[in-house]
Scaffold this active site. Structure first.
Site, mmCIF file in Angstrom:
data_model
loop_
_atom_site.group_PDB
_atom_site.id
_atom_site.type_symbol
_atom_site.label_atom_id
_atom_site.label_comp_id
_atom_site.label_asym_id
_atom_site.label_seq_id
_atom_site.Cartn_x
_atom_site.Cartn_y
_atom_site.Cartn_z
ATOM 1 N N LYS A 208 0.842 -1.207 0.000
ATOM 2 C CA LYS A 208 0.000 0.000 0.000
ATOM 3 C C LYS A 208 0.872 1.251 0.000
ATOM 4 C CE LYS A 208 -3.490 2.348 2.769
ATOM 5 N NZ LYS A 208 -4.438 2.296 3.879
ATOM 6 N N GLU A 214 10.528 -4.624 4.492
ATOM 7 C CA GLU A 214 10.602 -6.044 4.127
ATOM 8 C C GLU A 214 10.289 -6.228 2.637
ATOM 9 O OE1 GLU A 214 8.907 -4.798 6.655
ATOM 10 O OE2 GLU A 214 9.181 -6.012 8.466
ATOM 11 N N GLY A 270 -4.858 -1.810 4.965
ATOM 12 C CA GLY A 270 -4.061 -2.945 4.482
ATOM 13 C C GLY A 270 -4.727 -4.279 4.764
ATOM 14 N N ARG A 271 -5.252 -4.446 5.968
ATOM 15 C CA ARG A 271 -5.840 -5.742 6.348
ATOM 16 C C ARG A 271 -7.245 -5.931 5.779
ATOM 17 N NH1 ARG A 271 -4.713 -2.324 10.393
ATOM 18 N NH2 ARG A 271 -6.355 -1.473 11.710
ATOM 19 N N GLU A 356 -4.763 -6.562 14.678
ATOM 20 C CA GLU A 356 -4.229 -5.253 14.301
ATOM 21 C C GLU A 356 -5.346 -4.207 14.388
ATOM 22 O OE1 GLU A 356 -2.444 -4.109 10.261
ATOM 23 O OE2 GLU A 356 -0.632 -4.646 11.352
ATOM 24 N N HIS A 387 -5.398 -33.037 17.804
ATOM 25 C CA HIS A 387 -4.300 -33.884 18.273
ATOM 26 C C HIS A 387 -3.142 -33.053 18.805
ATOM 27 C CE1 HIS A 387 -6.144 -37.612 16.915
ATOM 28 N NE2 HIS A 387 -6.681 -36.841 15.987
HETATM 29 O O1 F6P Z 1 2.118 -4.091 9.895
HETATM 30 C C1 F6P Z 1 1.774 -2.807 9.565
HETATM 31 C C2 F6P Z 1 1.278 -2.681 8.179
HETATM 32 O O2 F6P Z 1 1.147 -1.327 7.909
HETATM 33 C C3 F6P Z 1 -0.043 -3.410 7.918
HETATM 34 O O3 F6P Z 1 -1.131 -2.710 8.364
HETATM 35 C C4 F6P Z 1 0.016 -3.583 6.454
HETATM 36 O O4 F6P Z 1 -0.917 -4.512 5.994
HETATM 37 C C5 F6P Z 1 1.453 -4.029 6.293
HETATM 38 O O5 F6P Z 1 2.171 -3.237 7.232
HETATM 39 C C6 F6P Z 1 2.031 -3.851 4.923
HETATM 40 O O6 F6P Z 1 2.000 -2.521 4.531
HETATM 41 P P1 F6P Z 1 2.186 -2.115 3.015
HETATM 42 O O7 F6P Z 1 1.066 -2.718 2.234
HETATM 43 O O8 F6P Z 1 2.138 -0.606 3.000
HETATM 44 O O9 F6P Z 1 3.512 -2.638 2.550
#
Ligand code: F6P
Length: 546
Positions: A208, A214, A270-271, A356, A387
């Protein structure tokens, strides 16, 4: 909204506390007194049959819970959300994931502008691109068709598409390979691409913000892998990378042509985003028609949530039942236990959606809360859990309300032999619900001839509440219905707790500190303000890395 009193200072809250203190009969007695609750405590929405008869509630409990919802104006906030008001106050944003599945002719305005045409324009572009990739018309840099799609994203930009891909595997293009890379641990990307041919691989970079470390790190490494495999021609990037984002500037800065970008908007959290452009890899997997069926499923539950009366409103009921245990029984967690292998990532997806959203300790006005907010959400597919950890749910000291999710039919693709296993799978679901609710009394254990010293060990107290969600088959529409059900359940709970379910400030501090600590690990840089414990860990890490 500034005059919203705390839920726990309301008479409706006190009434629930008193009701709880009076003590309710156990489930055996509740059913003995009123066997009709097996039919009465069922709510239908779309293809879902939601049975909440095995809950520690009576008509009076449900009435009191609905009164709390009315007092907290849950439906008022719901209507404000659907209207596009900026109910995410701390980020000053509208919350309009429901617009992502609105019909073409709907009008939903944000700041006076109807957002629905833009939603459908992006869906149409996605559909066109997905068709071209699936048909082989979109080729890689060397002219070969795309056979592998690797989604790079994290959080909402990973969990949704990855979960839905697993859930709908039976509907996917089986001649293609789909992988989902999220972890900044290089092993994730390594394992995802090690057996792939770069000439046939498309990377879908989903972010987003397009600033998430990452994702940007993994996308950069993926680009290097691709260029190395294809002889270093930078032009290859345009045929092998597309971006899903709200941030065109950052996408261009990364080196992806914005012509290859699929857009969404800041009013999609995002979620709550996998039915937006974030679902592109899923759409390539299942095809645009199935994707639209999934959106239709979401819409069925949106309409239900918007219009069904409180007594028959499934997300409202599920939210209220959660509040009943979370706030009036000290339950700390909530288990989601799907009896479907295809839903193996469903609970992980719900963890972000729920935790979240509702893992907050100040209310919408910034005041500390004195009541419990979101539970720990956990679980894995049911029979495997049986289990492993069901022992604790059956006989442990903690009350763990659970959702059992199952389907009447297995997917059509299974062989007849494997289809025959389905009754056994579902027998397990039903047996667990029964055992958790009704347990086994000491007398029943004795009647089996169990020696007296073992009777306490073999007794099951019961009164472990479950909701049983049953659908005919796990189709794209049913998946959309399930996800929307939980989205709105989370909404209901956030409204009752008077918290902002749509921000996530709690993830920020760790991100900032990671950036600060990294140079200490890589270069041994002096990080000002590092606490003694972390400084010692940094030293130990560097020492051992030598
Ligand atoms: O973990 C925080 C967060 O902002 C989430 O809300 C979001 O889904 C995720 O990081 C990834 O963010 P982006 O889509 O901006 O890379």
């Amino acid at each position: 909204m500034s005059d919203v009193p705390a839920p726990a200072r309301r008479p409706e809250w006190d009434a629930l506390e008193q009701h709880r203190a009076q003590g309710l009969p156990g489930l055996r007695d509740l059913f003995a007194d009123d066997p009709s609750r097996a039919e009465r405590y069922v709510v239908y929405v779309g293809d879902l049959r939601i049975d909440y008869s095995k809950h520690l509630v009576t008509d009076e409990t449900l009435r009191l819970l609905r009164e709390l919802a009315a007092a907290m104006d849950v439906f008022g906030l719901r209507d404000a959300m659907f209207r596009g008001e900026r109910i995410n106050t701390t980020e000053d944003r509208a919350v309009l994931h429901t617009a992502l599945r609105a019909p073409r002719d709907a009008v939903i305005e944000v700041d006076g502008e109807n957002v629905v045409p833009a939603v459908h324009a992006v869906l149409d572009r996605m559909a066109d691109f997905a068709r071209r990739v699936r048909s082989g018309e979109w080729t890689g840099h060397t002219g070969r068709r795309i056979r592998n799609v690797v989604n790079i994203g994290i959080g909402g930009s990973d969990l949704g598409p990855a979960m839905a891909y697993e859930a709908l595997r039976a509907y996917t293009a089986r001649d293609m390979t789909f992988r989902f890379v999220s972890n900044v641990d290089g092993a994730d990307l390594h394992e995802a691409v090690r057996d792939l041919d770069p000439a046939e691989t498309l990377f879908v970079v989903a972010s987003k913000t397009f600033t998430t470390i990452e994702t940007v790190t993994n996308a950069t490494s993926a680009r290097a892998w691709l260029l190395e495999g294809l002889g270093g021609d930078e032009k290859a990037v345009a045929r092998h990378f597309v971006a899903l984002s709200t941030n065109a500037e950052k996408v261009a800065g990364f080196g992806i042509d914005t012509a290859n970008m699929f857009e969404f908007w800041d009013w999609v959290g995002g979620r709550y985003s996998y039915d937006s452009a974030i679902g592109l890899s899923l759409m390539i997997a299942i095809g645009p028609d199935r994707f639209r069926e999934m959106l239709d499923g979401f819409r069925i539950v949106d309409e239900h949530f918007r219009t069904a009366p409180p007594e028959a409103n499934a997300p409202l009921l599920m939210g209220l039942l959660g509040v009943w245990y979370n706030n009036f029984h000290d339950a700390q967690s909530h288990a989601v236990l799907p009896y479907s292998h295809y839903l193996s990532k469903f609970t992980a997806y719900l963890q972000q959606l729920d935790m979240e959203s509702n893992g907050k300790s100040v209310d919408r006005q910034g005041r500390p809360v004195s009541w419990q907010t979101g539970p720990v959400v956990w679980g894995t597919p049911g029979t495997n859990g049986q289990h492993a950890y069901y022992q604790l749910i059956h006989q442990g000291t903690k009350l763990i309300p659970a959702d059992l999710i199952g389907f009447v039919r297995p997917i059509a693709e299974l062989s007849d032999g494997l289809k025959a296993q389905h009754d056994l799978l579902m027998a397990n679901l039903l047996a667990q619900g029964q055992a958790l609710a009704f347990g086994k009394t000491p007398d029943e254990v004795r009647a089996e001839g169990v020696p007296e010293e073992l009777v306490p060990h073999k007794t099951f107290q019961g009164n472990r509440p479950t909701t049983t969600i049953l659908a005919t088959e796990l189709t794209p529409s049913v998946l959309g219905q399930l996800v929307a059900l939980y989205e709105h359940k989370v909404f209901v709970q956030g409204a009752i707790w008077n918290i902002d379910s749509f921000d996530q400030w709690g993830v920020e501090l760790g991100k900032v500190l990671a950036k600060r600590v990294e140079p200490a690990l890589t270069e041994g840089a002096d990080v000002p303000g590092l606490d003694p414990s972390t400084a010692a860990l940094v030293a130990a890490y560097r020492e051992r890395r030598k």
